[in-house]
Design a protein around this motif. Structure first.
Motif, PDB file in Angstrom:
ATOM      1  N   ALA A  26     -29.432 -45.913 -26.351  1.00 16.91           N
ATOM      2  CA  ALA A  26     -28.508 -46.305 -25.286  1.00 16.91           C
ATOM      3  C   ALA A  26     -27.409 -47.217 -25.837  1.00 16.91           C
ATOM      4  N   ALA A  27     -27.772 -48.144 -26.690  1.00 19.34           N
ATOM      5  CA  ALA A  27     -26.788 -49.046 -27.298  1.00 19.34           C
ATOM      6  C   ALA A  27     -25.840 -48.276 -28.211  1.00 19.34           C
ATOM      7  N   ASN A  28     -26.376 -47.333 -28.982  1.00 23.39           N
ATOM      8  CA  ASN A  28     -25.523 -46.516 -29.846  1.00 23.39           C
ATOM      9  C   ASN A  28     -24.518 -45.720 -29.028  1.00 23.39           C
ATOM     10  N   CYS A  29     -24.974 -45.133 -27.930  1.00 24.56           N
ATOM     11  CA  CYS A  29     -24.060 -44.359 -27.083  1.00 24.56           C
ATOM     12  C   CYS A  29     -22.989 -45.250 -26.472  1.00 24.56           C
ATOM     13  N   GLY A  37     -15.279 -42.167 -27.823  1.00 22.85           N
ATOM     14  CA  GLY A  37     -15.206 -41.337 -26.622  1.00 22.85           C
ATOM     15  C   GLY A  37     -16.499 -40.624 -26.290  1.00 22.85           C
ATOM     16  N   LEU A  38     -16.511 -40.048 -25.098  1.00 23.37           N
ATOM     17  CA  LEU A  38     -17.681 -39.380 -24.564  1.00 23.37           C
ATOM     18  C   LEU A  38     -18.108 -38.177 -25.408  1.00 23.37           C
ATOM     19  N   GLY A  39     -17.156 -37.425 -25.923  1.00 23.88           N
ATOM     20  CA  GLY A  39     -17.489 -36.243 -26.724  1.00 23.88           C
ATOM     21  C   GLY A  39     -18.361 -36.586 -27.920  1.00 23.88           C
ATOM     22  N   GLU A  40     -18.054 -37.671 -28.585  1.00 23.47           N
ATOM     23  CA  GLU A  40     -18.853 -38.099 -29.741  1.00 23.47           C
ATOM     24  C   GLU A  40     -20.244 -38.551 -29.305  1.00 23.47           C
ATOM     25  N   LYS A  47     -27.637 -34.483 -31.661  1.00 27.13           N
ATOM     26  CA  LYS A  47     -28.251 -34.717 -32.976  1.00 27.13           C
ATOM     27  C   LYS A  47     -29.655 -35.288 -32.836  1.00 27.13           C
ATOM     28  N   GLN A  48     -29.924 -35.953 -31.719  1.00 28.90           N
ATOM     29  CA  GLN A  48     -31.262 -36.491 -31.452  1.00 28.90           C
ATOM     30  C   GLN A  48     -32.169 -35.435 -30.826  1.00 28.90           C
ATOM     31  N   GLU A  49     -31.621 -34.217 -30.684  1.00 27.59           N
ATOM     32  CA  GLU A  49     -32.328 -33.083 -30.071  1.00 27.59           C
ATOM     33  C   GLU A  49     -32.665 -33.343 -28.606  1.00 27.59           C
ATOM     34  N   ILE A  50     -31.739 -34.016 -27.938  1.00 23.63           N
ATOM     35  CA  ILE A  50     -31.842 -34.309 -26.509  1.00 23.63           C
ATOM     36  C   ILE A  50     -30.680 -33.602 -25.819  1.00 23.63           C
ATOM     37  N   ASP A  51     -30.969 -32.892 -24.733  1.00 26.92           N
ATOM     38  CA  ASP A  51     -29.898 -32.240 -23.980  1.00 26.92           C
ATOM     39  C   ASP A  51     -29.057 -33.304 -23.284  1.00 26.92           C
ATOM     40  N   PRO A  52     -27.768 -33.344 -23.559  1.00 26.35           N
ATOM     41  CA  PRO A  52     -26.909 -34.355 -22.940  1.00 26.35           C
ATOM     42  C   PRO A  52     -26.611 -34.007 -21.481  1.00 26.35           C
ATOM     43  N   PRO A  53     -26.117 -34.974 -20.721  1.00 20.11           N
ATOM     44  CA  PRO A  53     -25.681 -34.676 -19.358  1.00 20.11           C
ATOM     45  C   PRO A  53     -24.547 -33.654 -19.400  1.00 20.11           C
ATOM     46  N   GLN A  54     -24.523 -32.772 -18.430  1.00 19.14           N
ATOM     47  CA  GLN A  54     -23.502 -31.726 -18.387  1.00 19.14           C
ATOM     48  C   GLN A  54     -22.218 -32.254 -17.747  1.00 19.14           C
ATOM     49  N   CYS A  55     -21.118 -32.045 -18.439  1.00 17.05           N
ATOM     50  CA  CYS A  55     -19.803 -32.394 -17.899  1.00 17.05           C
ATOM     51  C   CYS A  55     -18.734 -31.705 -18.742  1.00 17.05           C
ATOM     52  N   SER A  56     -17.592 -31.526 -18.142  1.00 19.50           N
ATOM     53  CA  SER A  56     -16.465 -30.948 -18.867  1.00 19.50           C
ATOM     54  C   SER A  56     -15.676 -32.079 -19.521  1.00 19.50           C
ATOM     55  N   ALA A  71     -21.884 -39.023 -16.727  1.00 23.34           N
ATOM     56  CA  ALA A  71     -22.460 -38.731 -18.040  1.00 23.34           C
ATOM     57  C   ALA A  71     -22.393 -39.964 -18.947  1.00 23.34           C
ATOM     58  N   SER A  72     -21.277 -40.658 -18.920  1.00 24.68           N
ATOM     59  CA  SER A  72     -21.133 -41.877 -19.733  1.00 24.68           C
ATOM     60  C   SER A  72     -22.164 -42.913 -19.326  1.00 24.68           C
ATOM     61  N   ARG A  73     -22.323 -43.086 -18.025  1.00 28.20           N
ATOM     62  CA  ARG A  73     -23.288 -44.061 -17.525  1.00 28.20           C
ATOM     63  C   ARG A  73     -24.710 -43.668 -17.947  1.00 28.20           C
ATOM     64  N   MET A  74     -25.039 -42.397 -17.792  1.00 26.41           N
ATOM     65  CA  MET A  74     -26.388 -41.934 -18.133  1.00 26.41           C
ATOM     66  C   MET A  74     -26.703 -42.146 -19.607  1.00 26.41           C
ATOM     67  N   LEU A  75     -25.758 -41.816 -20.471  1.00 29.87           N
ATOM     68  CA  LEU A  75     -25.985 -41.944 -21.911  1.00 29.87           C
ATOM     69  C   LEU A  75     -26.202 -43.391 -22.342  1.00 29.87           C
TER      70      LEU A  75
END
Length: 122
Positions: A26-29, A37-40, A47-56, A71-75
């Motif tokens: 969470a801190a890294n994100c 940015g959110l894309g990174e 890379k952690q093999e976790i499905d990220p939140p879906q967003c455009s 998505a930003s908040r969740m990450l």
């Protein structure tokens, strides 16, 4: 019964060890979102093999803006990472049992004991 208790403790330890990493992720994100940015941050999640939140990342609508904010908040939430890391640890543990030939869905085993203790029936 004693060996079942030990096996249950093994599953619980495996899950807890993975969940301990939630704060770090969470801190890294949070850092990545602020710096790159959110894309990174989404790529970091993958890379952690976790499905990220879906967003455009490219749409320019109010809904897309809301989804990116969500998505930003969740990450950046420890709770979000904890849930996914727990699920990932259980999957990994189950796959290891399957590879060893120790997983039989018709018998009680350490994984089913863990699920009975910690997971609600849906």
């Amino acid at each position: 019964m004693g060996s079942n208790k030990i096996a249950l403790e093994n599953v619980e330890k495996a899950v807890q060890d993975d969940i301990k990493e939630a704060t770090k992720h969470a801190a890294n994100c949070f850092r990545i979102i602020n710096e790159s940015g959110l894309g990174e941050a989404i790529e970091y999640c993958k890379k952690q093999e976790i499905d990220p939140p879906q967003c455009s990342l490219t749409a320019s609508t109010k809904n897309a803006d809301n989804q990116r904010a969500k998505a930003s908040r969740m990450l950046c939430e420890v709770k979000w990472w904890s849930k996914r890391l727990k699920y990932q640890a259980l999957q990994r543990y189950e796959n290891n049992l399957r590879k060893k030939g120790e997983l039989n869905i018709f018998e009680d085993n350490d994984l089913s004991a863990y699920q009975k203790k910690h997971l609600r029936i849906r």
